[in-house]
Scaffold this motif. Structure first.
Motif, PDB file in Angstrom:
ATOM      1  N   GLY A 180       0.799  -1.208   0.000  1.00 18.08           N
ATOM      2  CA  GLY A 180       0.000   0.000   0.000  1.00 18.08           C
ATOM      3  C   GLY A 180       0.838   1.267   0.000  1.00 18.08           C
ATOM      4  N   ILE A 181       0.171   2.387  -0.230  1.00 19.80           N
ATOM      5  CA  ILE A 181       0.823   3.689  -0.364  1.00 19.80           C
ATOM      6  C   ILE A 181       0.211   4.675   0.619  1.00 19.80           C
ATOM      7  CG2 ILE A 181       1.027   5.695  -1.886  1.00 19.80           C
ATOM      8  CD1 ILE A 181       1.393   3.782  -4.214  1.00 19.80           C
ATOM      9  N   GLY A 182       1.068   5.275   1.443  1.00 19.92           N
ATOM     10  CA  GLY A 182       0.614   6.317   2.355  1.00 19.92           C
ATOM     11  C   GLY A 182      -0.066   5.777   3.604  1.00 19.92           C
ATOM     12  N   PRO A 183      -0.540   6.676   4.483  1.00 19.03           N
ATOM     13  CA  PRO A 183      -1.190   6.276   5.738  1.00 19.03           C
ATOM     14  C   PRO A 183      -2.679   5.991   5.565  1.00 19.03           C
ATOM     15  CG  PRO A 183      -0.951   8.645   5.679  1.00 19.03           C
ATOM     16  CD  PRO A 183      -0.333   8.132   4.400  1.00 19.03           C
ATOM     17  N   SER A 184      -3.327   5.681   6.697  1.00 21.96           N
ATOM     18  CA  SER A 184      -4.786   5.447   6.775  1.00 21.96           C
ATOM     19  C   SER A 184      -5.237   4.243   5.958  1.00 21.96           C
ATOM     20  CB  SER A 184      -5.564   6.706   6.337  1.00 21.96           C
ATOM     21  OG  SER A 184      -5.228   7.810   7.138  1.00 21.96           O
ATOM     22  N   LYS A 185      -4.410   3.199   5.922  1.00 21.51           N
ATOM     23  CA  LYS A 185      -4.768   2.010   5.149  1.00 21.51           C
ATOM     24  C   LYS A 185      -5.991   1.295   5.728  1.00 21.51           C
ATOM     25  CE  LYS A 185      -0.047   1.227   3.482  1.00 21.51           C
ATOM     26  NZ  LYS A 185       0.611   2.330   4.216  1.00 21.51           N
ATOM     27  N   ALA A 186      -6.165   1.344   7.039  1.00 20.04           N
ATOM     28  CA  ALA A 186      -7.335   0.696   7.645  1.00 20.04           C
ATOM     29  C   ALA A 186      -8.628   1.390   7.263  1.00 20.04           C
ATOM     30  CB  ALA A 186      -7.184   0.673   9.164  1.00 20.04           C
ATOM     31  N   TYR A 187      -8.534   2.624   6.771  1.00 19.70           N
ATOM     32  CA  TYR A 187      -9.727   3.397   6.435  1.00 19.70           C
ATOM     33  C   TYR A 187      -9.923   3.531   4.922  1.00 19.70           C
ATOM     34  CZ  TYR A 187      -9.402   4.613  11.365  1.00 19.70           C
ATOM     35  OH  TYR A 187      -9.326   4.553  12.739  1.00 19.70           O
ATOM     36  N   GLY A 188      -9.351   2.614   4.151  1.00 20.07           N
ATOM     37  CA  GLY A 188      -9.628   2.572   2.723  1.00 20.07           C
ATOM     38  C   GLY A 188      -8.653   3.311   1.837  1.00 20.07           C
ATOM     39  N   CYS A 189      -7.479   3.640   2.354  1.00 22.11           N
ATOM     40  CA  CYS A 189      -6.470   4.336   1.561  1.00 22.11           C
ATOM     41  C   CYS A 189      -5.286   3.396   1.281  1.00 22.11           C
ATOM     42  CB  CYS A 189      -5.961   5.577   2.293  1.00 22.11           C
ATOM     43  SG  CYS A 189      -7.222   6.847   2.558  1.00 22.11           S
ATOM     44  N   GLY A 190      -4.600   3.653   0.167  1.00 17.89           N
ATOM     45  CA  GLY A 190      -3.343   2.957  -0.098  1.00 17.89           C
ATOM     46  C   GLY A 190      -3.371   1.878  -1.150  1.00 17.89           C
ATOM     47  N   LEU A 191      -4.550   1.385  -1.553  1.00 17.89           N
ATOM     48  CA  LEU A 191      -4.616   0.297  -2.525  1.00 17.89           C
ATOM     49  C   LEU A 191      -4.442   0.844  -3.937  1.00 17.89           C
ATOM     50  CD1 LEU A 191      -5.107  -2.613  -3.375  1.00 17.89           C
ATOM     51  CD2 LEU A 191      -7.581  -2.182  -3.225  1.00 17.89           C
ATOM     52  N   LEU A 192      -3.363   0.444  -4.597  1.00 17.49           N
ATOM     53  CA  LEU A 192      -3.072   0.833  -5.972  1.00 17.49           C
ATOM     54  C   LEU A 192      -3.513  -0.297  -6.879  1.00 17.49           C
ATOM     55  CD1 LEU A 192      -1.602   2.744  -8.020  1.00 17.49           C
ATOM     56  CD2 LEU A 192       0.472   1.400  -7.558  1.00 17.49           C
ATOM     57  N   THR A 193      -4.461  -0.033  -7.785  1.00 20.72           N
ATOM     58  CA  THR A 193      -4.934  -1.044  -8.708  1.00 20.72           C
ATOM     59  C   THR A 193      -4.533  -0.651 -10.134  1.00 20.72           C
ATOM     60  OG1 THR A 193      -7.104   0.034  -8.803  1.00 20.72           O
ATOM     61  CG2 THR A 193      -6.848  -1.833  -7.299  1.00 20.72           C
ATOM     62  N   LEU A 194      -4.302  -1.678 -10.968  1.00 15.96           N
ATOM     63  CA  LEU A 194      -3.809  -1.472 -12.319  1.00 15.96           C
ATOM     64  C   LEU A 194      -4.783  -2.031 -13.346  1.00 15.96           C
ATOM     65  CD1 LEU A 194      -0.125  -2.678 -11.741  1.00 15.96           C
ATOM     66  CD2 LEU A 194      -1.034  -0.362 -11.477  1.00 15.96           C
ATOM     67  N   ALA A 195      -4.671  -1.524 -14.546  1.00 15.57           N
ATOM     68  CA  ALA A 195      -5.463  -2.017 -15.671  1.00 15.57           C
ATOM     69  C   ALA A 195      -4.657  -1.834 -16.935  1.00 15.57           C
ATOM     70  CB  ALA A 195      -6.791  -1.267 -15.776  1.00 15.57           C
TER      71      ALA A 195
END
Length: 269
Positions: free
Chosen positions: A249-264
């Motif tokens: 993940g990227i950055g803080p607040s991962k428990a609150y829905g932040c940080g997931l980088l998805t690709l396409a």
């Protein structure tokens, strides 16, 4: 093993409305889909509700999850279609290589650390006074949110190298002579100064910005954070760093829905 899941949500159901309004409730529901102890499980999740009628929950887990409880509570359990898609993440990780380009989406919490806030809160001012009285010259920094779109883009583009990728410039003809180009944060050239613009000439844009408040317990102060959703095109520059960013993940607040980088995959042409 690592798995990426996508769960469809029915926003008209009462349980869905509860989750949509509370990131802490979503985190608890996500952990409920994992077998066994979750203390050592690194879970990343993101709520994509750009389509208010068909929000989706994306989750990255190390162990294979079971989302049947979520489909029953917040989905369409008796309707047609794939309600909860769970995919092995290994094939995507195998595609990561230096020079490879992807379309991406990321919801992050852009923050900065400082020793002396310009406008300290009551609690921060009290702590600064206690440090001064004790003769402490430096202490643990304060984490402050970037609240404007320009500052949030500056935060993102200024850190891509540590995440193992770069955001290419917009593909266009060269500017006419005499036109000043914008520089990437920290750069300065004869024709460009380190200034910023909310619509920079890089293939990234902010598609959503939100201020969120999460009540951790009835007596404590709420946790307030500012999230921004970035979308665009990226170029892999460091394989190991990039894979670590995908998995950790990227950055803080991962428990609150932040940080997931998805690709396409990028659209052809």
């Amino acid at each position: 093993m690592t798995y990426l899941s996508r769960v469809r949500m029915n926003p008209l159901r009462a349980a869905s409305r509860k989750l949509l309004a509370n990131p802490r409730a979503i985190h608890a529901a996500v952990l409920g889909g994992l077998p066994g102890p979750t203390a050592d499980e690194r879970v990343l999740w993101r709520l994509d509700n750009d389509n208010a009628h068909r929000p989706h929950l994306f989750v990255l887990t190390r162990s294979r999850p079971d989302w049947s409880h979520l489909v029953e509570q917040i989905g369409w359990p008796d309707a047609d279609g794939e309600h909860a898609a769970v995919r092995d993440y290994a094939p995507l990780l195998a595609q990561v290589a230096v020079g490879r380009e992807f379309a991406f989406r990321l919801t992050a919490n852009p923050v900065q650390n400082t020793q002396a806030p310009d406008k300290p809160t009551t609690a921060q001012a009290r702590l600064l006074a206690e440090r001064a009285k004790a003769g402490e010259k430096r202490g643990r920094g304060f984490r402050l949110a970037h609240r404007t779109a320009a500052a949030q883009l500056n935060w993102f583009l200024g850190r891509t190298d540590r995440w193992g990728f770069d955001v290419p410039g917009v593909r266009s003809d060269p500017a006419a002579p005499g036109i000043r180009d914008l520089a990437r944060p920290g750069e300065a050239t004869e024709t460009a100064q380190p200034r910023w613009d909310p619509n920079p000439p890089y293939e990234v844009r902010i598609t959503a910005r939100n201020r969120q408040s999460v009540q951790k317990n009835p007596k404590g102060a709420p946790v307030v954070f500012h999230s921004a959703t970035f979308e665009g095109r990226l170029l892999v520059t460091d394989t190991e760093l990039f894979r670590a960013s995908l998995l950790g993940g990227i950055g803080p607040s991962k428990a609150y829905g932040c940080g997931l980088l998805t690709l396409a995959p990028l659209p052809k042409g």
